[in-house]
Design an enzyme around this catalytic site. Structure first.
Site, PDB file in Angstrom:
ATOM      1  N   GLY A   9       0.835  -1.196   0.000  1.00 50.16           N
ATOM      2  CA  GLY A   9       0.000   0.000   0.000  1.00 50.16           C
ATOM      3  C   GLY A   9       0.866   1.241   0.000  1.00 50.16           C
ATOM      4  O   GLY A   9       1.508   1.548   1.005  1.00 50.16           O
ATOM      5  N   VAL A  10       0.938   1.940  -1.152  1.00 49.89           N
ATOM      6  CA  VAL A  10       1.772   3.149  -1.209  1.00 49.89           C
ATOM      7  C   VAL A  10       0.924   4.381  -1.517  1.00 49.89           C
ATOM      8  O   VAL A  10       1.209   5.163  -2.405  1.00 49.89           O
ATOM      9  CB  VAL A  10       2.942   3.026  -2.211  1.00 49.89           C
ATOM     10  CG1 VAL A  10       4.077   2.261  -1.604  1.00 49.89           C
ATOM     11  CG2 VAL A  10       2.494   2.435  -3.530  1.00 49.89           C
ATOM     12  N   GLY A  11      -0.157   4.507  -0.730  1.00 46.99           N
ATOM     13  CA  GLY A  11      -0.862   5.772  -0.671  1.00 46.99           C
ATOM     14  C   GLY A  11      -0.019   6.734   0.148  1.00 46.99           C
ATOM     15  O   GLY A  11       1.194   6.539   0.308  1.00 46.99           O
ATOM     16  N   PRO A  12      -0.615   7.771   0.745  1.00 44.10           N
ATOM     17  CA  PRO A  12       0.160   8.767   1.491  1.00 44.10           C
ATOM     18  C   PRO A  12       1.024   8.168   2.607  1.00 44.10           C
ATOM     19  O   PRO A  12       2.191   8.540   2.753  1.00 44.10           O
ATOM     20  CB  PRO A  12      -0.921   9.686   2.057  1.00 44.10           C
ATOM     21  CG  PRO A  12      -2.045   9.593   1.073  1.00 44.10           C
ATOM     22  CD  PRO A  12      -2.042   8.167   0.610  1.00 44.10           C
ATOM     23  N   GLY A  14       2.044   4.855   3.099  1.00 45.77           N
ATOM     24  CA  GLY A  14       3.063   3.938   2.602  1.00 45.77           C
ATOM     25  C   GLY A  14       4.198   4.664   1.909  1.00 45.77           C
ATOM     26  O   GLY A  14       5.379   4.321   2.093  1.00 45.77           O
ATOM     27  N   ASP A  34       1.135  -2.449  -4.600  1.00 45.97           N
ATOM     28  CA  ASP A  34      -0.111  -1.675  -4.563  1.00 45.97           C
ATOM     29  C   ASP A  34      -1.017  -2.177  -5.679  1.00 45.97           C
ATOM     30  O   ASP A  34      -0.539  -2.488  -6.778  1.00 45.97           O
ATOM     31  CB  ASP A  34       0.157  -0.173  -4.735  1.00 45.97           C
ATOM     32  CG  ASP A  34      -1.000   0.686  -4.254  1.00 45.97           C
ATOM     33  OD1 ASP A  34      -0.859   1.314  -3.192  1.00 45.97           O
ATOM     34  OD2 ASP A  34      -2.047   0.703  -4.932  1.00 45.97           O
ATOM     35  N   VAL A 125       0.138  -1.202  10.164  1.00 47.14           N
ATOM     36  CA  VAL A 125      -0.021   0.232  10.379  1.00 47.14           C
ATOM     37  C   VAL A 125      -1.488   0.636  10.238  1.00 47.14           C
ATOM     38  O   VAL A 125      -1.960   1.560  10.901  1.00 47.14           O
ATOM     39  CB  VAL A 125       0.844   1.026   9.374  1.00 47.14           C
ATOM     40  CG1 VAL A 125       0.728   2.529   9.620  1.00 47.14           C
ATOM     41  CG2 VAL A 125       2.301   0.579   9.447  1.00 47.14           C
ATOM     42  N   SER A 126      -2.214  -0.058   9.373  1.00 46.58           N
ATOM     43  CA  SER A 126      -3.613   0.281   9.072  1.00 46.58           C
ATOM     44  C   SER A 126      -4.459   0.283  10.335  1.00 46.58           C
ATOM     45  O   SER A 126      -4.277  -0.547  11.231  1.00 46.58           O
ATOM     46  CB  SER A 126      -4.189  -0.722   8.075  1.00 46.58           C
ATOM     47  OG  SER A 126      -3.361  -0.851   6.938  1.00 46.58           O
ATOM     48  N   HIS A 182      -5.367   1.537  21.073  1.00 48.32           N
ATOM     49  CA  HIS A 182      -5.148   2.811  20.397  1.00 48.32           C
ATOM     50  C   HIS A 182      -6.476   3.511  20.091  1.00 48.32           C
ATOM     51  O   HIS A 182      -7.412   2.900  19.576  1.00 48.32           O
ATOM     52  CB  HIS A 182      -4.401   2.564  19.091  1.00 48.32           C
ATOM     53  CG  HIS A 182      -4.259   3.767  18.220  1.00 48.32           C
ATOM     54  ND1 HIS A 182      -3.492   4.857  18.573  1.00 48.32           N
ATOM     55  CD2 HIS A 182      -4.793   4.071  17.015  1.00 48.32           C
ATOM     56  CE1 HIS A 182      -3.560   5.760  17.624  1.00 48.32           C
ATOM     57  NE2 HIS A 182      -4.344   5.313  16.664  1.00 48.32           N
TER      58      HIS A 182
END
Length: 314
Positions: A9-12, A14, A34, A125-126, A182
């Site tokens: 996932g290489v959105g903002p 990643g 991605d 991370v998600s 969290h």
């Protein structure tokens, strides 16, 4: 030995994580996955320029390379696999529908990576990070310590920075953890907080009560999103820091989401990180009220995990 990190996932988030990893020379190879191939290839080209600019022969032998992975199986062969893939809200979508869509995405990712390299470490991370880390731990087929989430690590950094600013002292002099699930129910361990190894009493804070500082910490992400639309840089720095701790076998302590057998799910407690992921959990002294508050939030998390599993989300 070449160190490899896969980013799914290489959105903002990643892309920012890859950028931070390159700037800090954390790994020799970055493999990018991605489902949006144009975005993946564009990010790889952009990040390759970064790698060329920051190349330093004195750091881990040579500059890093950034590669596009054509299949999830490529990421599954990396030393660390960072899962940042998620989904944005769709108009008309309920929060539960959105959660189920995120769960489906993450489950499909883990399934597509099988079999995962036996000594790989998975870093989730998600969000919701504790729920997704718990599900990934069940699916990955790896030892529990090799699956962890970013958890409350960034929240702890934020809170220590807020306290440091309040007191006019370096954040490094403050020992204060944020633990638990969290989000709104995360818990700042004020009862054992210290400054320069001395108890940090609320009266030492010049203008703000600890509760106000903790609330500000919780609201910080929401405020950033409201102002600029996303929160990628802080968490990217955390990702790079955690990956370095793992690859360098630092045996350093970080508040990450990891499996707690007593509760049957993952949430944040301080943990020593090394090449095998979580080496051990660090005991945290809590007051009775703090313990009750944390366990209440963990039970709610367990209920959400049970609902997702019971509904058979795929």
């Amino acid at each position: 030995m070449t160190s490899r990190i896969g980013i799914i996932g290489v959105g903002p988030v990643g892309a920012a994580a890859a950028y931070a990893l390159l700037l800090q020379h954390v790994a020799r190879e970055l493999w990018v996955v991605d489902i949006k191939l144009d975005r993946r290839d564009g990010q790889v080209r952009d990040l390759a320029d970064v790698a060329a600019v920051v190349a330093n022969p004195k750091s881990r032998g040579a500059g890093a390379t950034v590669r596009a992975a054509t299949h999830h199986e490529v990421a599954a062969e990396c030393d660390i696999i960072v899962i940042t893939a998620g989904s944005k809200y769709t108009i008309g979508e309920t929060s539960m529908q959105h959660l189920y869509r995120k769960v489906s995405i993450v489950r499909s990712i883990v399934a597509a990576m099988q079999p995962i390299r036996r000594d790989a470490v998975l870093l989730v991370v998600s969000n919701p990070v504790d729920l997704l880390t718990s599900l990934v731990k069940e699916m990955a087929g790896l030892p529990a310590g090799q699956v962890l989430g970013t958890g409350t690590e960034l929240d702890g950094v934020r809170l220590r920075a807020l306290v440091a600013s309040e007191m006019g002292t370096p954040a490094s002099s403050i020992n204060l953890n944020v633990v638990g699930v969290h989000g709104p129910s995360q818990l700042a361990t004020w009862s054992t907080a210290t400054i320069n190894d001395q108890p940090l009493h609320p009266t030492l804070l010049s203008t703000h009560h600890p509760t106000l500082l903790a609330d500000e910490c919780k609201r910080r992400s929401e405020a950033i999103v409201h102002a600029k639309g996303s929160t990628e840089y802080g968490i990217a720095a955390v990702i790079a820091r955690l990956c370095a701790a793992i690859l360098d076998d630092e045996q350093s302590t970080h508040a990450v989401s990891h499996f707690q057998a007593e509760f049957g799910c993952c949430f944040s407690l301080p943990a020593v990180l090394g090449r095998e992921g979580v080496v051990r959990t660090v005991a945290v002294e809590l007051t009775e009220a703090e313990r009750v508050e944390m366990e209440r939030s963990v039970r709610l998390l367990r209920g959400r995990i049970g609902s997702v599993e019971g509904d058979g989300v795929v």
